[in-house]
Structures are given as C-alpha cells and as structure tokens.
Design an enzyme around this catalytic site. Structure first.
Site, short mmCIF file in Angstrom:
data_model
loop_
_atom_site.label_atom_id
_atom_site.label_comp_id
_atom_site.label_asym_id
_atom_site.label_seq_id
_atom_site.Cartn_x
_atom_site.Cartn_y
_atom_site.Cartn_z
N GLU A 17 -3.15 13.64 1.56
CA GLU A 17 -4.46 13.16 2.01
C GLU A 17 -5.23 14.34 2.60
O GLU A 17 -6.35 14.64 2.17
CB GLU A 17 -4.28 12.05 3.05
CG GLU A 17 -3.55 10.84 2.44
CD GLU A 17 -3.89 9.54 3.11
OE1 GLU A 17 -3.62 9.38 4.32
OE2 GLU A 17 -4.45 8.66 2.44
N HIS B 157 2.18 9.05 1.31
CA HIS B 157 1.08 8.93 0.36
C HIS B 157 1.40 9.88 -0.80
O HIS B 157 1.90 10.99 -0.56
CB HIS B 157 -0.25 9.34 0.99
CG HIS B 157 -0.62 8.52 2.20
ND1 HIS B 157 -1.42 7.40 2.12
CD2 HIS B 157 -0.28 8.64 3.51
CE1 HIS B 157 -1.59 6.87 3.33
NE2 HIS B 157 -0.89 7.61 4.20
N HIS C 271 3.45 10.51 7.00
CA HIS C 271 2.78 10.21 8.27
C HIS C 271 3.73 9.49 9.23
O HIS C 271 4.19 8.40 8.92
CB HIS C 271 1.55 9.33 8.02
CG HIS C 271 0.44 10.07 7.33
ND1 HIS C 271 -0.55 9.42 6.60
CD2 HIS C 271 0.17 11.39 7.25
CE1 HIS C 271 -1.37 10.33 6.11
NE2 HIS C 271 -0.96 11.54 6.49
N HIS D 207 0.84 -1.22 0.00
CA HIS D 207 0.00 0.00 0.00
C HIS D 207 0.87 1.25 0.00
O HIS D 207 0.48 2.29 -0.51
CB HIS D 207 -0.88 0.03 1.25
CG HIS D 207 -1.67 -1.22 1.47
ND1 HIS D 207 -2.74 -1.57 0.69
CD2 HIS D 207 -1.50 -2.23 2.35
CE1 HIS D 207 -3.23 -2.72 1.12
NE2 HIS D 207 -2.50 -3.15 2.12
N HIS E 67 5.44 6.49 6.88
CA HIS E 67 5.16 6.11 5.50
C HIS E 67 4.68 7.35 4.75
O HIS E 67 4.43 8.39 5.36
CB HIS E 67 4.10 5.00 5.45
CG HIS E 67 2.80 5.44 6.04
ND1 HIS E 67 2.51 5.31 7.40
CD2 HIS E 67 1.74 6.07 5.48
CE1 HIS E 67 1.32 5.83 7.62
NE2 HIS E 67 0.84 6.30 6.49
C1 LIG Z 1 -1.36 0.61 4.64
C2 LIG Z 1 -1.08 0.20 6.04
N1 LIG Z 1 -1.53 1.27 6.93
C3 LIG Z 1 -0.85 1.50 8.00
O1 LIG Z 1 0.13 0.86 8.29
C4 LIG Z 1 -1.30 2.63 8.87
C5 LIG Z 1 -1.34 2.37 10.24
C6 LIG Z 1 -1.73 3.39 11.10
C7 LIG Z 1 -2.06 4.65 10.59
CL1 LIG Z 1 -2.53 5.89 11.71
C8 LIG Z 1 -2.02 4.92 9.20
S1 LIG Z 1 -2.34 6.52 8.57
N2 LIG Z 1 -2.32 6.53 7.01
O2 LIG Z 1 -3.65 6.94 9.05
O3 LIG Z 1 -1.25 7.36 9.09
C9 LIG Z 1 -1.62 3.89 8.33
C10 LIG Z 1 -1.79 -1.08 6.35
C11 LIG Z 1 -3.09 -1.10 6.80
C12 LIG Z 1 -3.71 -2.32 7.04
C13 LIG Z 1 -3.04 -3.51 6.85
C14 LIG Z 1 -1.73 -3.48 6.44
C15 LIG Z 1 -1.12 -2.27 6.18
O4 LIG Z 1 0.16 -2.24 5.77
ZN LIG Z 2 -0.77 7.44 6.15
#
Ligand SMILES: C[C@@H](NC(=O)c1ccc(Cl)c(S(N)(=O)=O)c1)c1ccccc1O
Ligand SMILES: [Zn+2]
Length: 260
Positions: free
Chosen positions: A104, A94, A117, A62, A92
């Site tokens: 985002e 976006h 993020h 992702h 990570h």
């Molecule tokens: C894509 C990745 N998402 C996270 O790791 C992620 C975790 C916490 C937060 Cl707070 C965010 S965020 N974008 O809101 O900062 C993104 C993901 C999601 C589900 C399963 C596997 C996986 O790798």
């Molecule tokens: Zn994120």
C-alpha cells in the site's frame, strides 16, 4: 452493496459511502526518503510481543487477519512517536496478483510485493478498540514491506493455515503464534499521521513503516491468492488479490524518520 477492491466497488468509489476518503490525513502515501525529516525527539520503537496472545486466523472478505487477545498489555508497541503503549489487536496483509506490486505504501514511487500491518490501539486512553479507531491518536499501525526472494523461515506457520480460511467468514484457532518472527532485523522507520487504508478510513492512525523489508518467496506469497473474497456458497468464485489501496495525497503532513 458493500465496498471491495473491484472496478465498481474499489478504492476510487469508496468516497461515495466514506467521504473522509478525500480527507487531509489519508493512507497510504508514497514515502519519499529524501523528504523525510530527522527529529531528535524521535527515539527507537520497542515491540513487546513476548508472551504471545494470538487467538485465531480469519478471512474477513477483505484480507486474512490474525487476531489477538487485547485484554491487557502483554503484547504492545511503545516508544518512537508514541506517548504510551499501544496494544496489539490484529495483523493482516495486502497483496496483488502474480508479478505485480501489492504493497500500500510505496517508496519513491516503487511498490513492494506485499505489506503486513500490525494494528495496535491506545488502551491507555480509550476503553475499546472501536472507540480508539475513531480518535486522532487512537491507533498505531506497524507497516512491514514484503519483498520476493527466498522462503521466509517462519511465514509457513501462516501459509500452512490458509487452507482453513479459504472463504469469507471462515476462521480457525491460531494459538501461540508470536509475530516477532515476522520482523526484519532493523527497526529504523518512517512515521506520519494517517488513516485506516480500508473503509471506514478513519483518520486515527499513527503510521510507523519499517525501512527494512522482510523476504518471502513467490511460492509463499502465491498461497495467499488461494484465498477467496467470496463465501463458500457464493455462486461465482472471487480470488483474493489486489486488496491494496493506492497512495493518497500527502497534503500538509510532515514525514519523519528514525535513523538512516
Ligand atoms: C478489512 C478490514 N480492515 C481492518 O480490519 C483494518 C482495521 C484497522 C486498520 Cl488500521 C487497518 S489498516 N489496513 O489501515 O492497517 C485495517 C475491515 C474493515 C472494515 C470492516 C471489516 C473489516 O474486516
Ligand atoms: Zn492494512
């Protein structure tokens, strides 16, 4: 059938498997600066990333993610809207495809080229990241906008490593990286209660979005698009781009700010 960012499995379809997608504290949001309230109880944030605890860089299908050792409070964010230190777990990015806006959060309807993020969790209150990720005060994410301009002097440390994690499921050692080098000079911020912007979309994030973007070059950002959503064996190649969720309704939430 997993979620993604395509036509069939993208953000507009996530609600079928993750009904909270239509919840009351979803992220990201469009930030309208004139509607952000000053709050005398809001102080500055403090980032202690000094003894860097980076472990590896990975392609999770992702995004590209750098993971940290979160077994103690060596790397934390504190202050601002937070009641205690939150431990750095990963960061990570976006982004979009060439020339489009891939952040985002948007500011008065305008997006940035990309968004970084830094994900932290409330280890003072919860035993694991997974437990914190489902609690209303479990996570704190520092959002940093990336805008296009000159080369970023330190981002090459990440873009130089991307060739090692081209395909989904790949990861590589990434020791000694201190994310402090990715911060802008000014830590003024907006803050609001929101969610993960990726499934499972848990409503567990205290968002802290910095007002000042960092500057990266189109060449550096273009390196992220060499990554693939797909695995090495997958028949069709899927370039990793447009991995951003669009803004969600603010509903009854208050947006606050610290300093001009
Ligand atoms: C894509 C990745 N998402 C996270 O790791 C992620 C975790 C916490 C937060 Cl707070 C965010 S965020 N974008 O809101 O900062 C993104 C993901 C999601 C589900 C399963 C596997 C996986 O790798
Ligand atoms: Zn994120």
């Amino acid at each position: 059938h997993h979620w993604g960012y395509g036509k069939e499995d993208g953000p507009s379809a996530w609600h079928t498997e993750y009904p909270v997608a239509k919840g009351n504290r979803q992220s990201p949001i469009d930030i309208i600066p004139d509607e952000a309230r000053r709050d005398s109880s809001l102080g500055p944030i403090f980032l202690k990333y000094d003894r860097c605890t980076s472990l590896n860089i990975a392609n999770n299908g992702h995004s590209v993610v750098v993971e940290f050792n979160d077994s103690d409070d060596r790397s934390v964010i504190q202050g601002g809207p937070l009641d205690n230190p939150y431990r750095l777990k990963q960061f990570h990015f976006h982004w979009a495809e060439k020339g489009c806006e891939g952040s985002e959060h948007t500011v008065a309807g305008v997006g940035y080229a990309s968004e970084l993020h830094l994900v932290h969790w409330n280890a003072a209150k919860y035993k694991t990241f997974e437990e914190a990720a489902t609690a209303p005060d479990g996570l704190a994410v520092l959002g940093i906008f990336l805008e296009l301009g000159d080369d970023h002097r330190w981002l090459h440390m990440i873009t130089d490593a991307l060739y090692m994690v081209k395909f989904k499921g790949s990861s590589s050692d990434f020791k000694g990286f201190n994310p402090k080098c990715l911060l802008p000079s000014n830590l003024h911020y907006w803050t609001y209660l929101g969610s993960l912007t990726t499934p499972p979309l848990h409503e567990s994030v205290i968002w802290i979005v910095l007002k000042e973007p960092i500057v990266v070059s189109e060449k550096q950002l273009g390196m992220f698009r060499l990554l693939q959503f797909s695995g090495e064996e997958d028949s069709q190649r899927m370039r990793m781009e447009n991995n951003f969720r669009p803004p969600q309704p603010l509903k009854e939430r208050l947006l606050r700010q610290f300093k001009q």
